[in-house]
Design an enzyme around this catalytic site. Sequence first.
Site, PDB file in Angstrom:
ATOM      1  N   ASP A 141      10.306 105.568 -39.661  1.00  0.00           N
ATOM      2  CA  ASP A 141      10.714 105.903 -41.032  1.00  0.00           C
ATOM      3  C   ASP A 141      12.109 105.330 -41.294  1.00  0.00           C
ATOM      4  OD1 ASP A 141      10.400 107.745 -43.531  1.00  0.00           O
ATOM      5  OD2 ASP A 141      12.410 108.189 -42.768  1.00  0.00           O
ATOM      6  N   TYR A 160      19.358 103.324 -45.783  1.00  0.00           N
ATOM      7  CA  TYR A 160      19.843 103.572 -44.417  1.00  0.00           C
ATOM      8  C   TYR A 160      20.570 102.343 -43.852  1.00  0.00           C
ATOM      9  CZ  TYR A 160      16.548 107.555 -44.473  1.00  0.00           C
ATOM     10  OH  TYR A 160      15.841 108.701 -44.787  1.00  0.00           O
ATOM     11  N   LYS A 167      11.820 103.150 -48.349  1.00  0.00           N
ATOM     12  CA  LYS A 167      11.980 103.903 -49.606  1.00  0.00           C
ATOM     13  C   LYS A 167      12.775 103.144 -50.666  1.00  0.00           C
ATOM     14  CE  LYS A 167      12.256 107.925 -46.558  1.00  0.00           C
ATOM     15  NZ  LYS A 167      13.067 107.541 -45.406  1.00  0.00           N
ATOM     16  N   HIS A 210      12.677 107.523 -53.111  1.00  0.00           N
ATOM     17  CA  HIS A 210      13.527 108.321 -52.215  1.00  0.00           C
ATOM     18  C   HIS A 210      13.943 109.662 -52.847  1.00  0.00           C
ATOM     19  CE1 HIS A 210      16.420 107.533 -48.632  1.00  0.00           C
ATOM     20  NE2 HIS A 210      16.163 108.805 -48.732  1.00  0.00           N
TER      21      HIS A 210
HETATM   22  N1  LIG Z   1      13.566 111.322 -47.468  1.00  0.00           N
HETATM   23  C1  LIG Z   1      14.773 111.794 -47.301  1.00  0.00           C
HETATM   24  O1  LIG Z   1      15.542 112.019 -48.272  1.00  0.00           O
HETATM   25  C2  LIG Z   1      15.251 112.064 -45.911  1.00  0.00           C
HETATM   26  C3  LIG Z   1      16.406 112.869 -45.714  1.00  0.00           C
HETATM   27  C4  LIG Z   1      16.795 113.146 -44.416  1.00  0.00           C
HETATM   28  C5  LIG Z   1      16.064 112.637 -43.356  1.00  0.00           C
HETATM   29  N2  LIG Z   1      14.970 111.825 -43.556  1.00  0.00           N
HETATM   30  C6  LIG Z   1      14.201 111.231 -42.432  1.00  0.00           C
HETATM   31  O2  LIG Z   1      13.967 112.246 -41.449  1.00  0.00           O
HETATM   32  C7  LIG Z   1      14.578 111.859 -40.218  1.00  0.00           C
HETATM   33  C8  LIG Z   1      15.022 113.072 -39.417  1.00  0.00           C
HETATM   34  O3  LIG Z   1      15.969 113.841 -40.122  1.00  0.00           O
HETATM   35  P1  LIG Z   1      17.517 113.877 -39.737  1.00  0.00           P
HETATM   36  O4  LIG Z   1      17.925 112.555 -39.212  1.00  0.00           O
HETATM   37  O5  LIG Z   1      18.211 114.441 -40.909  1.00  0.00           O
HETATM   38  O6  LIG Z   1      17.656 114.964 -38.606  1.00  0.00           O
HETATM   39  P2  LIG Z   1      16.858 115.641 -37.389  1.00  0.00           P
HETATM   40  O7  LIG Z   1      15.830 114.749 -36.832  1.00  0.00           O
HETATM   41  O8  LIG Z   1      16.486 117.000 -37.850  1.00  0.00           O
HETATM   42  O9  LIG Z   1      18.069 115.827 -36.357  1.00  0.00           O
HETATM   43  C9  LIG Z   1      18.765 114.738 -35.850  1.00  0.00           C
HETATM   44  C10 LIG Z   1      19.902 115.274 -34.990  1.00  0.00           C
HETATM   45  O10 LIG Z   1      19.348 115.936 -33.849  1.00  0.00           O
HETATM   46  C11 LIG Z   1      19.871 115.364 -32.665  1.00  0.00           C
HETATM   47  N3  LIG Z   1      18.823 115.438 -31.648  1.00  0.00           N
HETATM   48  C12 LIG Z   1      17.655 114.746 -31.612  1.00  0.00           C
HETATM   49  N4  LIG Z   1      16.932 115.096 -30.522  1.00  0.00           N
HETATM   50  C13 LIG Z   1      17.660 116.029 -29.863  1.00  0.00           C
HETATM   51  C14 LIG Z   1      17.457 116.752 -28.663  1.00  0.00           C
HETATM   52  N5  LIG Z   1      16.351 116.591 -27.925  1.00  0.00           N
HETATM   53  N6  LIG Z   1      18.417 117.624 -28.267  1.00  0.00           N
HETATM   54  C15 LIG Z   1      19.531 117.807 -29.020  1.00  0.00           C
HETATM   55  N7  LIG Z   1      19.789 117.159 -30.155  1.00  0.00           N
HETATM   56  C16 LIG Z   1      18.859 116.255 -30.583  1.00  0.00           C
HETATM   57  C17 LIG Z   1      20.257 113.951 -33.036  1.00  0.00           C
HETATM   58  O11 LIG Z   1      21.295 113.458 -32.198  1.00  0.00           O
HETATM   59  P3  LIG Z   1      21.344 111.950 -31.564  1.00  0.00           P
HETATM   60  O12 LIG Z   1      20.782 110.997 -32.571  1.00  0.00           O
HETATM   61  O13 LIG Z   1      22.796 111.773 -31.335  1.00  0.00           O
HETATM   62  O14 LIG Z   1      20.544 111.999 -30.297  1.00  0.00           O
HETATM   63  C18 LIG Z   1      20.778 114.169 -34.453  1.00  0.00           C
HETATM   64  O15 LIG Z   1      22.109 114.673 -34.436  1.00  0.00           O
HETATM   65  C19 LIG Z   1      15.718 110.943 -40.673  1.00  0.00           C
HETATM   66  O16 LIG Z   1      16.270 110.205 -39.613  1.00  0.00           O
HETATM   67  C20 LIG Z   1      15.019 110.133 -41.748  1.00  0.00           C
HETATM   68  O17 LIG Z   1      14.188 109.143 -41.167  1.00  0.00           O
HETATM   69  C21 LIG Z   1      14.550 111.562 -44.830  1.00  0.00           C
END
Ligand SMILES: NC(=O)c1ccc[n+]([C@@H]2O[C@H](COP(=O)([O-])OP(=O)(O)OC[C@H]3O[C@@H](n4cnc5c(N)ncnc54)[C@H](OP(=O)(O)O)[C@@H]3O)[C@@H](O)[C@H]2O)c1
Length: 299
Positions: free
Chosen positions: A46, A51, A76, A109
Amino acid sequence: MALSRTFRLNTGALIPAVGFGTWQSKSTTVKIAVDCALKTGYRHIDTAYAYNNEKEIGEAIANSNIPREKLFITTKLWNTFHAREDVQPAFELSLKNLGLDYIDLYLMHWPLAIRKNECLDLEPKKPDGTFDWVDIDYAEVWSEMEKIDPSKVKAIGVSNFSIGRLERLISKARIIPAVNQVELHPYLPQWKLLEFCKENNIHVTAYSPLGSTNAPLLTDPTLTAIAKSNQKSIVQVLISWAVQRGTSVLPKSVTPSRIKANFNDFLLPEKDFELINKITTRTRYLKPKGYPDVFGDDF
Ligand SMILES: NC(=O)c1ccc[n+]([C@@H]2O[C@H](COP(=O)([O-])OP(=O)(O)OC[C@H]3O[C@@H](n4cnc5c(N)ncnc54)[C@H](OP(=O)(O)O)[C@@H]3O)[C@@H](O)[C@H]2O)c1
């Protein structure tokens, strides 16, 4: 019973249940992260124009030598490209950045439009520092997305859409969105939105499944106990819960050991699944500064 590996979209295509998030993955590290994710077995990546990492992700995809049809790539349409004449070129730009012939899923988005400036800044501001919002109807943006060559986009969908906006969009649309990608985790389960999407054959993808930056759910006492009793990590519990409730899910990490460990979802015992369903706090972690509240109370 095992957990689903894929979900079927209203287009007939399959979306992998556990995908890989790349928001805030900087262009310097994202290539290594995506390479690791693909080697681990993730097949859904994704990304988004906003990004600023589509190019590097495209390179990692090309280097993987995984047949294109085995991959599912989402990107997006950014908020500054909502004007009628900008939608198609923005799509083509993402396609070019990724170095692909087609995108599996192209999402709007946000249901919000920001006025584009000459420098193509992602979030141009007015002199007073506030966003330069433009009144462009997301239904019109959608109608431009519907016109994208279907050989170049297998499915179109939306992100950050509430029930009200989805209802209005569906009433005007020729194509029903295949996906609504929204923030979902046990503190923000959005059962009403999920039910609405199910009734309307719109698949839901869970973003920020760990609560986003610094993964705030990782110290929750209920999740800690459930992880311990199942001899899994809290992240594995969160990802499994997401898949078990019928959503695809996008954990993000740039840390190879986490990328590998996170890709191990399992079937949660019913009692644990139900316990997790009770820890909601209705906390939304993703609230971009200066954005209007597009969600309201209806979730
Ligand atoms: N459509 C939208 O508007 C939208 C908005 C937000 C997100 N998204 C998508 O959803 C994805 C995921 O959401 P997100 O990036 O907000 O956050 P998330 O996946 O909920 O959390 C990411 C955080 O968790 C940490 N992490 C990952 N695995 C871990 C583990 N096993 N133990 C401890 N910490 C861990 C990562 O650190 P490290 O990376 O440092 O390991 C990072 O700080 C995004 O990357 C994006 O692709 C879409």
